[in-house]
Design a protein around this motif. Structure first.
Motif, mmCIF file in Angstrom:
data_model
loop_
_atom_site.group_PDB
_atom_site.id
_atom_site.type_symbol
_atom_site.label_atom_id
_atom_site.label_comp_id
_atom_site.label_asym_id
_atom_site.label_seq_id
_atom_site.Cartn_x
_atom_site.Cartn_y
_atom_site.Cartn_z
ATOM 1 N N SER A 222 69.906 107.336 5.022
ATOM 2 C CA SER A 222 69.131 106.972 6.208
ATOM 3 C C SER A 222 69.145 108.134 7.189
ATOM 4 N N LEU A 223 68.047 108.299 7.884
ATOM 5 C CA LEU A 223 67.927 109.289 8.957
ATOM 6 C C LEU A 223 67.744 108.557 10.271
ATOM 7 N N SER A 224 68.548 108.919 11.278
ATOM 8 C CA SER A 224 68.378 108.376 12.629
ATOM 9 C C SER A 224 67.938 109.481 13.573
ATOM 10 N N ILE A 225 66.910 109.191 14.357
ATOM 11 C CA ILE A 225 66.555 110.053 15.471
ATOM 12 C C ILE A 225 66.852 109.260 16.738
ATOM 13 N N THR A 226 67.614 109.858 17.635
ATOM 14 C CA THR A 226 68.015 109.166 18.856
ATOM 15 C C THR A 226 67.545 109.943 20.077
ATOM 16 N N TRP A 227 67.406 109.221 21.179
ATOM 17 C CA TRP A 227 66.983 109.867 22.416
ATOM 18 C C TRP A 227 67.498 109.079 23.602
ATOM 19 N N GLN A 228 67.426 109.732 24.755
ATOM 20 C CA GLN A 228 67.746 109.108 26.031
ATOM 21 C C GLN A 228 66.472 109.042 26.870
ATOM 22 N N SER A 229 66.552 108.302 27.964
ATOM 23 C CA SER A 229 65.479 108.259 28.961
ATOM 24 C C SER A 229 66.119 108.487 30.328
ATOM 25 N N GLN A 230 65.308 108.672 31.348
ATOM 26 C CA GLN A 230 65.864 108.791 32.698
ATOM 27 C C GLN A 230 66.677 107.553 33.049
ATOM 28 N N TRP A 231 66.193 106.367 32.622
ATOM 29 C CA TRP A 231 66.913 105.128 32.906
ATOM 30 C C TRP A 231 68.263 105.101 32.186
ATOM 31 N N SER A 232 68.293 105.422 30.893
ATOM 32 C CA SER A 232 69.557 105.348 30.156
ATOM 33 C C SER A 232 70.547 106.394 30.648
ATOM 34 N N GLU A 233 70.056 107.565 31.053
ATOM 35 C CA GLU A 233 70.950 108.575 31.609
ATOM 36 C C GLU A 233 71.534 108.108 32.943
ATOM 37 N N ALA A 234 70.713 107.433 33.755
ATOM 38 C CA ALA A 234 71.214 106.894 35.026
ATOM 39 C C ALA A 234 72.279 105.828 34.774
ATOM 40 N N VAL A 235 72.065 104.978 33.767
ATOM 41 C CA VAL A 235 73.058 103.959 33.422
ATOM 42 C C VAL A 235 74.360 104.626 32.983
ATOM 43 N N GLY A 236 74.249 105.650 32.138
ATOM 44 C CA GLY A 236 75.439 106.363 31.699
ATOM 45 C C GLY A 236 76.195 106.976 32.861
ATOM 46 N N ASN A 237 75.481 107.571 33.806
ATOM 47 C CA ASN A 237 76.125 108.139 34.988
ATOM 48 C C ASN A 237 76.846 107.055 35.799
ATOM 49 N N ALA A 238 76.177 105.916 35.972
ATOM 50 C CA ALA A 238 76.758 104.823 36.750
ATOM 51 C C ALA A 238 78.029 104.305 36.096
ATOM 52 N N MET A 239 77.999 104.122 34.788
ATOM 53 C CA MET A 239 79.178 103.622 34.082
ATOM 54 C C MET A 239 80.316 104.635 34.147
ATOM 55 N N HIS A 240 79.963 105.907 34.098
ATOM 56 C CA HIS A 240 80.989 106.949 34.131
ATOM 57 C C HIS A 240 81.690 107.011 35.491
ATOM 58 N N VAL A 241 80.919 106.822 36.572
ATOM 59 C CA VAL A 241 81.508 106.954 37.916
ATOM 60 C C VAL A 241 82.170 105.665 38.392
ATOM 61 N N ASN A 242 81.918 104.549 37.726
ATOM 62 C CA ASN A 242 82.456 103.268 38.185
ATOM 63 C C ASN A 242 83.964 103.284 38.430
ATOM 64 N N PRO A 243 84.789 103.786 37.491
ATOM 65 C CA PRO A 243 86.236 103.761 37.753
ATOM 66 C C PRO A 243 86.626 104.550 38.999
ATOM 67 N N LEU A 244 85.944 105.662 39.248
ATOM 68 C CA LEU A 244 86.232 106.449 40.447
ATOM 69 C C LEU A 244 85.870 105.667 41.706
ATOM 70 N N LEU A 245 84.704 105.038 41.709
ATOM 71 C CA LEU A 245 84.301 104.234 42.862
ATOM 72 C C LEU A 245 85.282 103.088 43.099
ATOM 73 N N ARG A 246 85.737 102.501 42.018
ATOM 74 C CA ARG A 246 86.675 101.380 42.127
ATOM 75 C C ARG A 246 87.983 101.831 42.772
ATOM 76 N N ARG A 247 88.443 103.011 42.365
ATOM 77 C CA ARG A 247 89.684 103.530 42.970
ATOM 78 C C ARG A 247 89.514 103.781 44.459
ATOM 79 N N TRP A 248 88.309 104.107 44.871
ATOM 80 C CA TRP A 248 88.037 104.350 46.290
ATOM 81 C C TRP A 248 87.697 103.075 47.049
ATOM 82 N N GLY A 249 87.727 101.941 46.361
ATOM 83 C CA GLY A 249 87.425 100.674 47.014
ATOM 84 C C GLY A 249 85.957 100.446 47.265
ATOM 85 N N LEU A 250 85.095 101.148 46.511
ATOM 86 C CA LEU A 250 83.649 101.015 46.682
ATOM 87 C C LEU A 250 83.080 100.087 45.614
ATOM 88 N N PRO A 251 81.962 99.419 45.908
ATOM 89 C CA PRO A 251 81.376 98.492 44.924
ATOM 90 C C PRO A 251 80.783 99.246 43.742
#
Length: 278
Positions: A222-251
């Motif tokens: 099987s061959l897979s071609i994968t891609w991102q979008s502006q939306w999926s990249e924004a979601v990835g950024n949000a998930m990545h920063v969540n623990p840092l925001l949590r440590r700072w007491g931010l939502p």
């Protein structure tokens, strides 16, 4: 030459980006996807982009790496019908011939996805060579994926990318270098949307859709071609920063659903990266 049937591209465009969709393709005779070509490609790729695993995993089990020192991966691929292995060639776009093939495929996919999520970003290629009966355990991938079945058949089971199949903490942990394997519950068996792929079939898998895959009685390619979008990249950024925001007491908020994007958290992630806080 068009690899994807125009009629199936139309139905894909209607379903994208939220629904798994079957398409038809004509890649079966592509020389780059023959067993011999893939054996040679495995030797041309840097070793860290060639994964060899033992093909006897369970749905909730470990997909164990095969670290045998005496087996050349090219020979494993050539004998995939008896080796009992699963081999993944990762980021094949590093090889010029495969990069050209992926570019041609993305040229055909692009017009169907652009109206919804914009152009495909960070396009990657993966090739899977599976021994008969190999089970790829329950897991998720944080990208959009179109998988082309070249040889053999497989059952590909997809699930909605949210609880209970994809717990929020597992999704978030992935972006902190966590794994993508998911806990299995036998009750999930009856809830799967199972797609039977034969040569000439392709399947679009939505972003982060949990899935398991089982090869049939013959070796599978099987061959897979994968891609991102502006939306999926924004979601990835949000998930990545969540623990840092949590440590700072931010939502941190909930998992955003398309098309709503977590703009301020994505921006926070980019700022944190520049400040070397992530």
């Amino acid at each position: 030459m068009s690899f994807l049937a125009p009629a199936s591209l139309g139905s894909f465009a209607d379903a994208y980006p939220l629904s798994p969709t079957m398409l038809r393709h004509s890649l079966m005779g592509q020389p780059l996807l023959s067993v011999e070509a893939l054996a040679k490609a495995a030797l041309e790729l840097p070793p860290e982009y060639v994964e060899r695993r033992i093909g006897n995993a369970a749905k909730g089990g470990e997909f164990k790496m095969d670290g045998s020192d005496d087996a050349n991966v090219a020979n494993v691929i050539r004998s995939i019908d008896t080796s009992g292995n699963w081999v993944m060639l990762r980021f094949v776009e590093q090889l010029p011939a495969y990069r050209e093939l992926l570019d041609r495929l993305m040229d055909q996919i692009g017009p169907a996805i652009a109206p919804s999520t914009g152009p495909g970003l960070t396009v990657r290629g993966f090739i899977f060579i599976s021994a008969p009966g190999t089970l790829t355990p329950f897991h998720f991938d944080c990208e959009y994926n179109m998988l082309f079945q070249i040889a053999g058949d497989k059952h590909f089971a997809t699930y909605h990318p949210g609880p209970p199949w994809l717990p929020f903490d597992r999704h978030e942990a992935y972006y902190g270098a966590g794994g993508n394997m998911l806990p299995w519950n036998d009750a999930y068996e009856a809830e799967a949307d199972v797609h039977h792929l034969q040569p000439g079939d392709a399947l679009f898998v939505p972003y982060a859709s949990p899935h398991w895959v089982k090869a049939g009685a013959e070796p599978s390619i099987s061959l897979s071609i994968t891609w991102q979008s502006q939306w999926s990249e924004a979601v990835g950024n949000a998930m990545h920063v969540n623990p840092l925001l949590r440590r700072w007491g931010l939502p941190t908020g909930n998992m955003p659903t398309w098309p709503k994007a977590p703009k301020w958290r994505s921006l926070s992630c980019r700022v944190a990266r520049k400040a070397r806080l992530l």
